[in-house]
Motif scaffolding. Structure first.
Motif, mmCIF file in Angstrom:
data_model
loop_
_atom_site.group_PDB
_atom_site.id
_atom_site.type_symbol
_atom_site.label_atom_id
_atom_site.label_comp_id
_atom_site.label_asym_id
_atom_site.label_seq_id
_atom_site.Cartn_x
_atom_site.Cartn_y
_atom_site.Cartn_z
ATOM 1 N N GLU A 170 0.823 -1.218 0.000
ATOM 2 C CA GLU A 170 0.000 0.000 0.000
ATOM 3 C C GLU A 170 0.853 1.263 0.000
ATOM 4 O O GLU A 170 0.502 2.253 -0.646
ATOM 5 C CB GLU A 170 -0.927 -0.007 1.220
ATOM 6 N N VAL A 171 1.989 1.270 0.698
ATOM 7 C CA VAL A 171 2.842 2.463 0.701
ATOM 8 C C VAL A 171 3.397 2.739 -0.691
ATOM 9 O O VAL A 171 3.537 3.896 -1.106
ATOM 10 C CB VAL A 171 3.990 2.367 1.730
ATOM 11 N N GLU A 172 3.700 1.677 -1.445
ATOM 12 C CA GLU A 172 4.192 1.837 -2.813
ATOM 13 C C GLU A 172 3.063 2.274 -3.740
ATOM 14 O O GLU A 172 3.252 3.107 -4.636
ATOM 15 C CB GLU A 172 4.796 0.528 -3.313
ATOM 16 N N ARG A 173 1.891 1.711 -3.510
ATOM 17 C CA ARG A 173 0.723 2.060 -4.329
ATOM 18 C C ARG A 173 0.392 3.549 -4.162
ATOM 19 O O ARG A 173 0.170 4.259 -5.136
ATOM 20 C CB ARG A 173 -0.461 1.187 -3.909
ATOM 21 N N ASN A 174 0.389 4.008 -2.906
ATOM 22 C CA ASN A 174 0.083 5.416 -2.649
ATOM 23 C C ASN A 174 1.180 6.341 -3.152
ATOM 24 O O ASN A 174 0.915 7.473 -3.590
ATOM 25 C CB ASN A 174 -0.141 5.650 -1.152
ATOM 26 N N PHE A 175 2.424 5.876 -3.088
ATOM 27 C CA PHE A 175 3.546 6.724 -3.509
ATOM 28 C C PHE A 175 3.508 7.026 -5.007
ATOM 29 O O PHE A 175 4.120 7.998 -5.464
ATOM 30 C CB PHE A 175 4.876 6.063 -3.127
ATOM 31 N N GLN A 176 2.760 6.228 -5.754
ATOM 32 C CA GLN A 176 2.608 6.509 -7.185
ATOM 33 C C GLN A 176 2.043 7.917 -7.414
ATOM 34 O O GLN A 176 2.339 8.560 -8.413
ATOM 35 C CB GLN A 176 1.671 5.491 -7.840
ATOM 36 N N LEU A 177 1.229 8.386 -6.476
ATOM 37 C CA LEU A 177 0.626 9.714 -6.597
ATOM 38 C C LEU A 177 1.690 10.808 -6.534
ATOM 39 O O LEU A 177 1.537 11.870 -7.133
ATOM 40 C CB LEU A 177 -0.406 9.934 -5.493
ATOM 41 N N ALA A 178 2.756 10.550 -5.789
ATOM 42 C CA ALA A 178 3.816 11.549 -5.625
ATOM 43 C C ALA A 178 4.871 11.467 -6.718
ATOM 44 O O ALA A 178 5.695 12.370 -6.858
ATOM 45 C CB ALA A 178 4.477 11.390 -4.259
ATOM 46 N N GLN A 179 4.858 10.361 -7.490
ATOM 47 C CA GLN A 179 5.888 10.196 -8.528
ATOM 48 C C GLN A 179 5.804 11.271 -9.601
ATOM 49 O O GLN A 179 6.759 11.486 -10.355
ATOM 50 C CB GLN A 179 5.776 8.809 -9.177
ATOM 51 N N ILE A 180 4.683 11.973 -9.674
ATOM 52 C CA ILE A 180 4.552 13.092 -10.610
ATOM 53 C C ILE A 180 5.568 14.178 -10.270
ATOM 54 O O ILE A 180 6.071 14.867 -11.151
ATOM 55 C CB ILE A 180 3.107 13.636 -10.561
ATOM 56 N N TYR B 281 12.208 4.638 -4.867
ATOM 57 C CA TYR B 281 12.427 4.313 -3.460
ATOM 58 C C TYR B 281 12.009 2.879 -3.200
ATOM 59 O O TYR B 281 11.026 2.392 -3.759
ATOM 60 C CB TYR B 281 11.624 5.252 -2.551
ATOM 61 N N SER B 282 12.764 2.214 -2.319
ATOM 62 C CA SER B 282 12.431 0.840 -1.964
ATOM 63 C C SER B 282 11.252 0.831 -0.992
ATOM 64 O O SER B 282 10.918 1.852 -0.382
ATOM 65 C CB SER B 282 13.630 0.152 -1.309
ATOM 66 N N ARG B 283 10.658 -0.323 -0.837
ATOM 67 C CA ARG B 283 9.549 -0.483 0.107
ATOM 68 C C ARG B 283 9.969 -0.067 1.512
ATOM 69 O O ARG B 283 9.221 0.590 2.240
ATOM 70 C CB ARG B 283 9.089 -1.940 0.089
ATOM 71 N N GLU B 284 11.196 -0.447 1.905
ATOM 72 C CA GLU B 284 11.691 -0.123 3.249
ATOM 73 C C GLU B 284 11.841 1.391 3.426
ATOM 74 O O GLU B 284 11.566 1.930 4.498
ATOM 75 C CB GLU B 284 13.024 -0.824 3.507
ATOM 76 N N GLN B 285 12.288 2.079 2.377
ATOM 77 C CA GLN B 285 12.459 3.528 2.456
ATOM 78 C C GLN B 285 11.123 4.257 2.568
ATOM 79 O O GLN B 285 11.060 5.375 3.081
ATOM 80 C CB GLN B 285 13.221 4.034 1.230
ATOM 81 N N LEU B 286 10.064 3.623 2.090
ATOM 82 C CA LEU B 286 8.744 4.244 2.124
ATOM 83 C C LEU B 286 7.974 3.897 3.393
ATOM 84 O O LEU B 286 6.830 4.321 3.553
ATOM 85 C CB LEU B 286 7.928 3.811 0.904
ATOM 86 N N ARG B 287 8.580 3.129 4.279
ATOM 87 C CA ARG B 287 7.893 2.754 5.510
ATOM 88 C C ARG B 287 7.491 4.009 6.285
ATOM 89 O O ARG B 287 8.315 4.884 6.544
ATOM 90 C CB ARG B 287 8.806 1.888 6.385
ATOM 91 N N PRO B 288 6.221 4.129 6.668
ATOM 92 C CA PRO B 288 5.794 5.309 7.435
ATOM 93 C C PRO B 288 6.439 5.327 8.808
ATOM 94 O O PRO B 288 6.823 4.282 9.330
ATOM 95 C CB PRO B 288 4.270 5.134 7.543
ATOM 96 N N GLN B 289 6.555 6.508 9.384
ATOM 97 C CA GLN B 289 7.182 6.646 10.694
ATOM 98 C C GLN B 289 6.304 7.499 11.601
ATOM 99 O O GLN B 289 5.790 8.532 11.179
ATOM 100 C CB GLN B 289 8.562 7.299 10.570
ATOM 101 N N LEU B 290 6.163 7.052 12.843
ATOM 102 C CA LEU B 290 5.444 7.813 13.857
ATOM 103 C C LEU B 290 6.442 8.520 14.763
ATOM 104 O O LEU B 290 7.523 8.003 15.043
ATOM 105 C CB LEU B 290 4.571 6.885 14.700
ATOM 106 N N TYR B 291 6.055 9.685 15.235
ATOM 107 C CA TYR B 291 6.892 10.450 16.167
ATOM 108 C C TYR B 291 6.092 10.692 17.439
ATOM 109 O O TYR B 291 4.867 10.815 17.394
ATOM 110 C CB TYR B 291 7.330 11.767 15.520
ATOM 111 N N PHE B 292 6.792 10.776 18.569
ATOM 112 C CA PHE B 292 6.104 10.757 19.850
ATOM 113 C C PHE B 292 6.355 12.021 20.657
ATOM 114 O O PHE B 292 7.415 12.627 20.574
ATOM 115 C CB PHE B 292 6.542 9.523 20.650
#
Length: 273
Positions: free
Chosen positions: A81-91, A97-108
């Motif tokens: 899903e992160v790769e699928r959504n990232f297609q929108l930004a490829q414009i 970017y690899s799947r690992e690089q696209l992993r979402p991150q939470l901050y606390f």
């Protein structure tokens, strides 16, 4: 706010977006409301998936499919899903970017940490999220019980979930080293708990994605759904568990069901602890 004044909330959101005069709007959703906001946003670029019912008003449309294979090779991995959504930004972004690089991150926040500190959590511990909104996404409660019994008692086991999951998880509360935090943590705080766990065990459900967002060591248990849909674990240390060989009736749906259509629920029962 969908529960109170849904139309008024939608109009208020729309006007606040138009007021910003955005250059671009990226719409990840495929539903009418988000399509309406995107279409009337006033943005010069309106980017979204072609499955949105109002995509004809978008300036850029990205093909959406589940599962999404990028080639016909038999060993091709379906898009996450992160790769699928990232297609929108490829414009805007030419880099790959690899799947690992696209992993979402939470901050606390400091408050998140203080809540965890107040629980006086001691290492070593594991986190389990046995519940799901969808019955057929849940590994059977008796299997969770078996898993708990296989873990040494010096390891604390924290169960997480919504307040209404407490009764469902009550059969698992068999010992002092098992602690239920259902309804006691925010979504972000539960992710912070996962971050330092020796292991996180979760169904194909929301807690799995929170575990990915903190790169927690994760074991993801898939029952009626399949990882090819694009919702598997993203942590560097992650294991994906599913009945093998895969049953002919799998998957029985994209989101899971309230009961097994064939009654047997073997996709859950036949996963060996």
């Amino acid at each position: 706010n969908k529960k109170k004044g849904k139309i008024n909330s939608l109009i208020k959101n729309l006007f606040s977006i138009r007021k910003e005069k955005y250059d671009a709007v990226l719409n990840i959703q495929r539903f009418f409301n988000s399509g309406l906001v995107t279409a009337l946003s006033g943005a010069k670029m309106r980017i979204g998936f072609d499955k949105n019912p109002l995509s004809l008003f978008f300036t850029h449309k990205i093909h959406h499919k589940i599962p999404h294979y990028i080639s016909t090779s038999p060993d091709t991995q379906a898009l996450h899903e992160v790769e699928r959504n990232f297609q929108l930004a490829q414009i805007f972004i030419s880099n790959k970017y690899s799947r690992e690089q696209l992993r979402p991150q939470l901050y606390f926040s400091k408050d998140d940490q203080e809540v965890l500190n107040s629980l006086d959590i001691k290492d070593p511990y594991v986190v389990m999220a046995p519940a799901s909104v969808w019955y057929t996404k849940q590994w059977h409660i008796n299997k969770w019980k078996e898993l708990i019994e296989s873990i040494p008692k010096e390891i604390k086991i924290y169960l997480i979930g919504a307040p209404n999951d407490q009764s469902y998880l009550s059969p698992l509360m068999q010992s002092d080293h098992i602690i239920s935090l259902c309804g006691q943590l925010s979504l972000r705080q539960s992710a912070l708990l996962m971050k330092n766990a020796k292991r996180v065990f979760a169904n194909d459900s929301a807690p799995l994605h929170r575990a990915s967002s903190v790169n927690a060591k994760t074991t993801a248990i898939f029952c009626s759904t399949i990882p090819e849909f694009g919702y598997g674990p993203l942590s560097e240390d992650s294991k994906l568990i599913q009945v093998a060989p895969r049953l002919e009736c799998m998957p029985c749906g994209l989101h899971g069901k309230k009961q097994c259509p064939l009654i047997h629920f073997d996709c859950s029962h036949k996963i060996d602890t």
